[in-house]
Design a protein around this motif. Structure first.
Motif, short mmCIF file in Angstrom:
data_model
loop_
_atom_site.label_atom_id
_atom_site.label_comp_id
_atom_site.label_asym_id
_atom_site.label_seq_id
_atom_site.Cartn_x
_atom_site.Cartn_y
_atom_site.Cartn_z
N UNK A 69 0.81 -1.22 0.00
CA UNK A 69 0.00 0.00 0.00
C UNK A 69 0.84 1.27 0.00
N UNK A 70 2.15 1.15 0.31
CA UNK A 70 2.99 2.36 0.39
C UNK A 70 4.20 2.30 -0.52
N UNK A 71 4.28 1.32 -1.40
CA UNK A 71 5.48 1.19 -2.23
C UNK A 71 5.11 0.72 -3.62
N UNK A 72 5.89 1.22 -4.63
CA UNK A 72 5.71 0.83 -6.02
C UNK A 72 7.06 0.35 -6.57
N UNK A 73 7.02 -0.63 -7.45
CA UNK A 73 8.22 -1.07 -8.16
C UNK A 73 8.14 -0.56 -9.59
N UNK A 132 7.34 4.94 0.90
CA UNK A 132 6.82 6.08 1.66
C UNK A 132 5.62 6.75 1.01
N UNK A 133 4.85 6.00 0.21
CA UNK A 133 3.68 6.56 -0.45
C UNK A 133 2.45 6.42 0.45
N UNK A 134 1.37 7.05 0.00
CA UNK A 134 0.11 6.97 0.75
C UNK A 134 -0.75 5.85 0.18
N UNK A 188 -2.37 0.32 -3.49
CA UNK A 188 -3.40 -0.52 -2.91
C UNK A 188 -3.84 0.03 -1.57
N UNK A 189 -4.90 -0.54 -1.05
CA UNK A 189 -5.36 -0.15 0.27
C UNK A 189 -4.35 -0.51 1.33
N UNK A 190 -4.45 0.18 2.43
CA UNK A 190 -3.48 -0.05 3.51
C UNK A 190 -3.66 -1.44 4.09
#
Length: 1194
Positions: free
Chosen positions: A625-629, A680-682, A711-713
């Motif tokens: 929910x807080x990271x993208x590749x 560190x994303x929302x 995605x959702x947390x």
């Protein structure tokens, strides 16, 4: 020379100071005595001690007297002790008598002004009269010895009712604690016997004496037994801790001589020179004395003397006045070459020098001298000089004072040498159709006097320079060449020569023999100015009427050529080029008579620029929910415009499709990177992501934005508690996360032993809150990870490690075996106990062994899984076992094995055990077998805890399936020998793997019969290889079955079959077709090779290949620095050879020959036997008929 001393303490103006002090002391008027301390009433016991203290002051100082019943005290039991300062005294009575000493004692203080007195009563009790609560000394002071400056504590403990007060006497005088500046104190806190103890810090000699503690309360006074305190003072004779050192100084120089002496007591230190005292008696310092010597003109000896009450010592320092060395003499040049000069000289000094320094410089140079330092001899050769150049040389001597003055200068010129550079700016033009004018400038490095020039010219540039026509000229910078053939192109080169030899020729200059046609431009150069621009320059031609220049340029890896025509000039700029691209340029001059010769192509690369295209195939995926590749591929090579230094990932938050806030840049400074993680994303937030590559020139274009929503947390960490139980189980209990996002769907538990790679995974329902893990191993560390799950996925894991208690191993070490034997040693190896039964970390193993004829066990310990037992008896059988230990103790002992050491008289069953050939995965071992050896007994070869049996009549063995570039040790044993038979051992390292590809078939165009063209593999490091062998293997069912790998082939047999192959190359026996053979031996490996070309390569004949037959081939490489070591490439794929055109196949299928050959032989034998039988039968019938005829005649 002026000697002075500098000391630790100075005594200046002592007399004046004393006078001032005397004047400063005020004069007091006479006064009556007054008491400072008066005696107090005391109650003592018979046989004890009583002391009365009386002190008074007055002017003049009063005198104290003691009276008893009006009479001055006088008795052997009465003692008056005066205070050191004369302020009073102590009346001490010892031992006390009951009725005799009971009285009033009077202290009188008298001076010239008057008299005063005071008194005190003494009561003496018998033992039976001592009242309850009378003070008792429970612990008195004891004899004590302490070193000076250390702390001494005198203990005292007393009891009574009320608690008595404790005071101290030293040598019968009260101890005045207040006058010691805190150095002496009476302890008031702490338990008995600390409370009341006397503590003396930094003890001095004056503290030594007899100490008593006195306990006083309302019931009376009691004295302890006295105890002596001894303050030990160390007595150390003087010694030098820093003795003065010898010095060598220049005339008029200065030096400080330091002398430090220590001892107990500390000694006084003084300086002397001979009998002369350099330190005054009253100024003699303690411990350290520095003698300052200035303006030293003469050498001398200076003596440092250390004096104390325990003795006197001295040491001497020598001051030597030493001048700089004289200049060396007779400097001459004894030998010169083109690049070196040899000098010799005399020392010129009566005393040895440390070394010499040679200084030299070129006479035409403006630079200073160059130096050669540390020359130890008087002959030296200086190299690295320029040929035919004048140099100046001088030499200086060096001693430990410094460098002396230089010698006289000598000059010399180095010898000539052939020029090391060609003539410059070579140009030519046609004076007529058959005459050419050539001119040039002298070479940059003539290395001597240029004696002349040689002009080489030819119309065929493919011939070597030695075959060109030559035109010599003396020391001139131009010449004409006549007799040329009109209307063709000549190439010419010019070289300079000295008396020593020829220099290198200039680059080829091409000229057309047409009058008025310009020569080839010279000095053609190219230099990149920008990322899209290259500047070309050349020399202006010699008097040629140039009308135009024609330029051809193209990309180095392209055939698309561009042509440019421009007006006469000495330079030209090419624009609109591609960044970071290699270009080639060729230039020709044109006149009205025609076009000249183009120059040889020169190369230049444009400067780098920013990438011309964005990265390709950009993808963005959710991690959580807080990271993208983010992943990508680099821009195409032609669009990179330089070396990619890294990438910038730019992302920004979107709201309603519009960016919010400043974009954030993630710098990935790795040229090879193709992936990055943005963290560190929302959660549940939309982001725009782009990627750009950058070079040293800056960022390139950004990729098309990728829009992705996180995605959702997921849930936070749950809390987890783990409890271990005795029965190898662990109870895991947990509670939901404190930060629960969304609906809790359940839990996931992962756990494993620390040494394992794979986790055991268990999923649980949302209502579950505990789980019991069973079957845990003792003495092991386990990792548990628990996370909660919601619809968005797994949350953050709570991780925890637990360690189960250690225990002794529950199993013994496995696979105990003997891996080596000698007459006195046995080498063992084993495996640890099984992992579940180790019960902790195995810290050591103990090997238990004994002679089977003895009951006495011996043990050896080790932390490894192997051991060599030393000191055994030859030809003896031993019973051997091993046991493992953890920190808790030892486990069960293993079953025993038996091993017999070798006999000292055991006959040798093999000799010359060695390595014939080493390859990357195989080794060929050979040995010799004596005639007496029983061949029915097999051999055994041990290596790296593996073994292989060999028939007793064999003398070689190919060991396969080894690892490349790995150390191995091979041991040859005889199973039939009772001692186990470790006879010989060899160690090797297998060859490295230098080939990763295999030879490949390359089609001939057109294909020729009896030949195969192959592409050879690349070699990783050809510097390791001495020879390459190309090996050909005919394909038959047997070769496919037995030789799956090239290393399965007997290398010794292969090399032997090919010896003198050139002599036997015409022999075409059928059996030779089935054998692998070496077709060529090469120093380097070409890209392409033709099998069957009937040529000889280093004594190996590349014989033609019979048609309609398949072949495989491989490369065998012999390594340089490792004898008999080879590495091989993989087999090629099978390749079919065609028949020669018009040729039928003369040779039968080799496999059929082996089948038909024996059949034909049997048939031939049968025919011969039948013929013999028929012949015999016919002969017998003829004999019978003759006999019958004779009978009839008779």
């Amino acid at each position: 020379m002026v000697p002075q001393t500098r000391q630790g303490s100075a005594r200046h103006g002592a007399t004046s100071l004393l006078l001032l002090l005397c004047l400063a002391v005020p004069i007091h008027a006479d006064s009556m005595p007054s008491f400072v301390k008066t005696p107090e009433d005391q109650t003592g016991i018979s046989g004890g001690v009583a002391s009365f203290v009386c002190q008074a002051v007055g002017e003049p100082k009063p005198r104290i007297t003691w009276m008893k019943k009006g009479k001055k005290v006088s008795s052997q039991r009465f003692e008056v002790i005066e205070f050191d300062d004369g302020s009073g005294s102590v009346l001490r009575i010892q031992p006390l008598r009951t009725h005799r000493d009971e009285a009033i004692y009077e202290c009188t203080a008298t001076n010239s002004v008057g008299e005063i007195n005071t008194s005190a009563k003494l009561t003496v009790l018998e033992e039976d009269q001592i009242p309850h609560g009378f003070p008792t000394i429970d612990m008195g002071p004891q004899l004590k010895v302490v070193e000076r400056t250390r702390t001494a504590t005198m203990l005292c403990a007393a009891s009574g009712n009320p608690d008595p007060e404790i005071s101290w006497f030293k040598d019968f005088l009260p101890v005045d604690i207040n006058s010691s500046n805190g150095r002496i104190k009476q302890l008031r806190s702490g338990g008995t016997p600390i409370r009341g103890a006397l503590q003396i810090e930094n003890s001095e000699e004056s503290d030594q004496g007899k100490y008593e503690c006195v306990a006083v309360n309302s019931a009376g006074t009691r004295y302890s037994a006295p105890a002596n305190l001894y303050v030990r003072v160390r007595r150390v004779p003087p010694r030098f801790s820093i003795p003065p050192t010898n010095h060598e100084v220049m005339p008029g120089g200065s030096v400080n001589l330091t002398c430090v002496a220590v001892g107990a007591p500390m000694p006084y230190v003084k300086w002397m020179k001979g009998e002369q005292e350099l330190t005054k008696e009253e100024e003699m310092p303690i411990g350290r004395n520095v003698l300052e010597l200035t303006n030293i003109r003469q050498s001398g000896n200076y003596t440092c003397v250390a004096i104390s009450s325990l003795g006197m010592i001295d040491t001497t320092a020598q001051i030597t006045v030493k001048a700089l060395p004289r200049p060396p003499a007779s400097l001459i040049v004894t030998e010169t070459t083109a690049t070196s000069v040899t000098l010799t000289w005399d020392s010129g000094n009566p005393e040895p020098v440390s070394y010499y320094v040679i200084q030299y410089r070129s006479k035409i140079s403006d630079n200073g001298f160059q130096e050669v330092d540390g020359v130890a001899s008087t002959r030296y050769s200086i190299g690295g000089l320029s040929p035919y150049s004048e140099y100046e040389f001088r030499v200086m001597a060096v001693n430990n004072i410094g460098r002396g003055p230089p010698s006289g200068m000598v000059e010399t010129r180095t010898s000539e040498q052939a020029p090391s550079s060609p003539p410059l700016r070579v140009q030519a033009r046609m004076l007529s159709a058959t005459t050419m004018l050539v001119q040039w400038e002298p070479p940059e490095e003539p290395n001597g006097q240029i004696r002349g020039y040689r002009v080489y010219y030819t119309s065929d540039l493919h011939f070597p320079l030695s075959t060109w026509q030559k035109h010599n000229t003396e020391d001139s910078s131009l010449t004409t060449i006549s007799g040329l053939v009109p209307d063709i192109t000549y190439g010419l080169r010019v070289l300079a020569f000295t008396s020593v030899g020829d220099g290198p020729p200039s680059d080829i200059l091409q000229v057309k023999t047409q009058q008025g046609v310009p020569a080839q431009p010279t000095g053609f150069e190219a230099e990149a100015e920008l990322d899209t621009r290259i500047m070309l320059s050349w020399l202006w031609p010699v008097q040629d009427q140039i009308t135009k220049y024609e330029l051809t340029y193209w990309e180095a890896d392209s055939d698309n050529k561009h042509h440019v025509i421009f007006d006469p000039a000495g330079s030209y700029a090419i624009d609109s080029l591609k960044p970071d691209t290699l270009y080639k340029f060729s230039l020709a001059a044109r006149s009205e008579m025609g076009l000249g010769v183009y120059t040889q192509p020169i190369e230049a690369r444009t400067a780098q620029s920013v990438p011309g295209a964005p990265p390709r195939r950009v993808e963005v995926d959710n991690i959580n929910s807080t990271a993208l590749r983010v992943s990508w591929k680099p821009p195409l090579q032609q669009k990179q415009h330089g070396h990619i230094r890294g990438y910038q990932v730019v992302y920004s938050r979107l709201e309603n499709g519009e960016p919010r806030g400043q974009p954030i840049i993630l710098d990935v400074a790795l040229p090879e990177a193709q992936e990055a993680v943005i963290s560190g994303l929302l959660p549940e937030t939309t982001y725009s992501v782009t990627v750009a590559a950058y070079t040293t020139k800056g960022d390139g274009a950004r990729s098309k934005a990728k829009v992705v929503t996180t995605t959702g947390a997921v849930p936070g960490k749950p809390t987890m508690i783990i409890s271990t139980t005795i029965g190898n189980t662990a109870l895991i209990q947990w509670q939901p996360p404190k930060e629960m996002v969304g609906e809790l769907m359940g839990y996931r538990l992962r756990y494993k032993r620390e040494e394992e790679d794979i986790y055991t995974v268990r999923d649980f329902r949302r209502t579950d809150d505990h789980f019991t893990v069973t079957g845990l191993h003792k003495g092991a560390t386990y990792i548990f990870k628990l996370c909660a799950k919601n619809r968005a996925g797994n949350g953050e894991e709570y991780s925890k490690e637990i360690s189960t208690p250690e225990d002794v191993p529950s199993s013994y070490p496995q696979n105990l075996k003997v891996v080596g034997l000698t007459t006195t040693t046995t080498k063992l190896a084993w495996d640890p106990p099984p992992l579940p039964e180790r019960n902790g970390k195995i810290v050591r193993y103990v090997v238990v062994y004994r002679d089977i004829n003895s009951h006495q066990n011996q043990t050896n310990g080790t932390a490894d899984t192997e051991m060599t037992i030393q000191g055994l008896k030859p030809d003896t059988t031993y019973d051997i076992r091993v046991r493992a230990f953890t920190g808790k103790g030892g486990g069960p002992i293993s079953p025993s094995i038996q091993s017999r050491t070798m006999s000292t008289s055991m006959p040798e069953f093999t000799k010359n055990f060695g390595v014939k050939a080493v390859m990357k995965t195989s080794v060929l071992l050979t040995w010799e077998v004596p005639e007496t050896y029983k061949s029915q007994v097999p051999f055994k070869i041990l290596y790296n805890q593996q073994s292989v049996e060999v028939q007793g009549d064999l003398k070689r063995k190919l060991i396969t399936r080894l690892q490349p570039d790995t150390d191995y040790s091979f041991v040859l044993m005889s199973r039939g020998n009772s001692a186990g038979g470790l006879q010989q051992q060899v160690s090797i390292r297998t060859a490295p793997d230098l080939f990763t590809t295999k030879p490949a078939h390359q089609k001939l165009d057109p294909e020729e019969g009896g030949k195969l063209a192959i592409t050879l593999p690349e070699v990783h490091n050809s510097a390791l290889v001495r020879w390459f062998y190309i090996v050909v293997v005919p394909v038959t069912p047997s070769t496919l079955r037995h030789w799956e790998n090239p290393e399965d082939i007997d290398l010794d047999e292969l090399m032997g079959n090919n010896r003198d192959a050139a002599v036997r190359r015409r022999r075409r026996q059928t059996q030779d077709f089935l054998r692998p053979y070496i077709a060529a031996k090469l120093e380097s490996l070409p890209e392409r090779f033709v099998l069957g070309d009937e040529k000889t390569y280093s004594n190996y004949y590349n014989k033609p290949l019979p048609g309609q037959q398949q072949y495989r081939t491989f490369i065998l490489a012999a390594l340089k620095d490792r004898d008999s070591t080879f590495t091989v490439s993989p087999f090629s794929e099978p390749m079919m050879v065609k028949l020669h055109s018009g040729m039928s196949r003369h040779v039968e299928d080799p496999e059929m020959l082996w089948v038909m050959g024996p059949v034909l032989a049997v048939v031939l034998i049968i025919i011969i036997v039948i013929a013999i039988l028929l012949f015999k039968s016919k002969q017998e019938r003829w004999v019978s008929s003759v006999s019958l005829s004779l009978s009839l005649i008779r």
